[in-house]
Design a protein around this motif. Structure first.
Motif, short mmCIF file in Angstrom:
data_model
loop_
_atom_site.label_atom_id
_atom_site.label_comp_id
_atom_site.label_asym_id
_atom_site.label_seq_id
_atom_site.Cartn_x
_atom_site.Cartn_y
_atom_site.Cartn_z
N VAL A 17 -8.29 2.12 -1.43
CA VAL A 17 -7.62 1.57 -0.37
C VAL A 17 -6.90 0.14 -0.81
O VAL A 17 -5.92 -0.06 -0.18
CB VAL A 17 -8.87 1.21 0.83
CG1 VAL A 17 -7.77 0.39 1.84
CG2 VAL A 17 -9.23 2.55 1.29
N ALA A 18 -7.65 -0.52 -1.39
CA ALA A 18 -7.02 -1.73 -1.83
C ALA A 18 -5.81 -1.67 -2.56
O ALA A 18 -4.83 -2.61 -2.50
CB ALA A 18 -7.90 -2.58 -2.69
N HIS A 19 -5.63 -0.48 -3.55
CA HIS A 19 -4.32 -0.34 -4.35
C HIS A 19 -3.35 0.15 -3.40
O HIS A 19 -2.21 -0.18 -3.43
CB HIS A 19 -4.66 0.69 -5.33
CG HIS A 19 -5.12 0.25 -6.65
ND1 HIS A 19 -4.58 -0.71 -7.50
CD2 HIS A 19 -6.33 0.17 -7.37
CE1 HIS A 19 -5.26 -0.85 -8.51
NE2 HIS A 19 -6.57 -0.41 -8.39
N ILE A 20 -3.75 0.83 -2.40
CA ILE A 20 -2.55 1.41 -1.41
C ILE A 20 -2.01 0.24 -0.89
O ILE A 20 -0.71 0.35 -0.45
CB ILE A 20 -3.28 2.27 -0.46
CG1 ILE A 20 -3.64 3.60 -1.13
CG2 ILE A 20 -2.29 2.63 0.59
CD1 ILE A 20 -4.60 4.71 -0.13
N PHE A 21 -2.66 -0.63 -0.02
CA PHE A 21 -2.31 -1.71 0.56
C PHE A 21 -1.89 -2.97 -0.31
O PHE A 21 -1.54 -4.31 0.17
CB PHE A 21 -3.36 -2.08 1.84
CG PHE A 21 -3.27 -1.11 2.62
CD1 PHE A 21 -2.28 -0.96 3.85
CD2 PHE A 21 -4.27 -0.13 2.74
CE1 PHE A 21 -2.27 0.30 4.61
CE2 PHE A 21 -4.15 1.04 3.72
CZ PHE A 21 -3.29 1.32 4.33
N ASP A 22 -2.00 -2.99 -1.49
CA ASP A 22 -1.56 -3.76 -2.46
C ASP A 22 -2.35 -5.26 -2.46
O ASP A 22 -1.78 -6.26 -2.55
CB ASP A 22 -0.01 -4.13 -2.20
CG ASP A 22 0.63 -4.95 -3.58
OD1 ASP A 22 -0.02 -4.65 -4.73
OD2 ASP A 22 1.44 -5.60 -3.56
N PHE A 23 -3.84 -5.16 -2.39
CA PHE A 23 -4.50 -6.33 -2.57
C PHE A 23 -5.67 -6.17 -3.26
O PHE A 23 -6.82 -6.92 -3.57
CB PHE A 23 -5.05 -6.68 -0.95
CG PHE A 23 -5.82 -5.86 -0.36
CD1 PHE A 23 -7.33 -6.06 -0.76
CD2 PHE A 23 -5.57 -4.89 0.43
CE1 PHE A 23 -8.25 -5.05 -0.04
CE2 PHE A 23 -6.21 -4.18 0.99
CZ PHE A 23 -7.88 -4.00 1.08
#
Length: 205
Positions: free
Chosen positions: A195-201
Motif C-alpha cells: 500500500v505504501a508503494h502504491i501511494f508513494d510513501f
C-alpha cells in the motif's frame, strides 16, 4: 541486493522473509482477487450470471500471477508456490482436500517435470521442506487460541528449520532468535508496504 543487506538478513535469520515464496504469492493473489471482484461482479451479474464468479476470478488471478512469475525470472521457491496455488484451486474445484502431503508431493513432481534443473536448487528444496513442516504442524497442532497459534507456529518453524539451514550456512548468532518476532510483524508489514508503494510513501519505511 547489496552484500551488506544480505549479511544483515543472514545474521538475523530472516532470509526467508525476503525470498519470493508462498506468503508473497498469497498476499498478491488476495489483492488481485479483490481489485477485480467488484468490476467483474457487474459484468457477471449482467451478462453471464450462470458462471461461477469466484472460480473465474481465481483464473484471472492465476494468469496475472503467472505474468508476475515470468517477470521474476521463475524463482524456484515462487514457482513451487505458484504450482501449488494452481493445484489447490483444481483440488478445491474437485472437492478434494488441499492441505495434504500428497498435494506437496504432486507439486514437487510437476515442478521437476517442467524444470529438472531445480533438483539441484537449494532454494527449491528449502521451499519444499518449509511447506512439509507447515503441513506437519497443521496435522499435529490444533490450538484454539489464535495468538498462541501465531507465536508457537513461528517458533516451531524457526526451531525445526534452523538445523537444516545451518547445515548449509554456518553463520549463526543469538540475534537470530529475533527472527521469530520479526516474522510475526512481517505478516503485517508486507501488505502495508505494498500500500505504501502504491501511494508513494514507502520511502519512510
Amino acid at each position: 541486493m547489496s552484500k551488506e543487506l544480505r549479511d544483515i538478513c543472514t545474521n538475523y535469520g530472516i532470509n526467508h522473509l525476503i525470498a519470493l515464496s508462498g506468503f508473497h504469492l498469497v498476499v498478491l493473489s488476495f489483492i488481485i482477487y479483490w481489485i477485480f471482484y467488484y468490476p467483474y461482479s457487474f459484468f457477471h451479474q449482467k451478462y453471464f450470471p450462470y458462471r461461477n464468479k469466484k472460480y473465474d476470478l481465481l483464473i484471472i488471478t492465476i494468469f496475472l500471477l503467472f505474468f508476475y512469475l515470468l517477470l521474476t525470472g521463475i524463482v524456484p521457491s515462487l514457482l513451487r508456490a505458484f504450482v501449488m496455488f494452481c493445484l489447490g484451486i483444481f483440488l478445491l474445484r474437485s472437492n478434494i482436500k488441499i492441505f495434504s502431503f500428497e498435494t506437496l508431493f504432486f507439486t514437487f513432481l510437476i515442478v521437476i517435470a517442467l524444470f529438472p534443473k531445480y533438483l539441484f536448487s537449494l532454494g527449491f528444496w528449502f521451499s519444499i521442506m518449509a511447506v512439509f513442516y507447515i503441513f506437519l504442524y497443521i496435522k499435529y497442532f490444533t490450538f484454539k487460541n489464535k495468538i498462541f497459534h501465531l507465536i508457537f507456529f513461528n517458533s516451531w518453524m524457526f526451531l525445526i528449520f534452523n538445523p537444516i539451514v545451518h547445515f548449509y550456512f554456518p553463520a549463526t548468532s543469538y540475534v537470530q532468535f529475533l527472527s521469530i518476532i520479526i516474522t510475526i510483524f512481517f505478516t503485517i508489514f508486507y501488505p502495508f508496504e505494498i500500500v505504501a508503494h502504491i501511494f508513494d510513501f514507502a520511502i519512510y519505511f
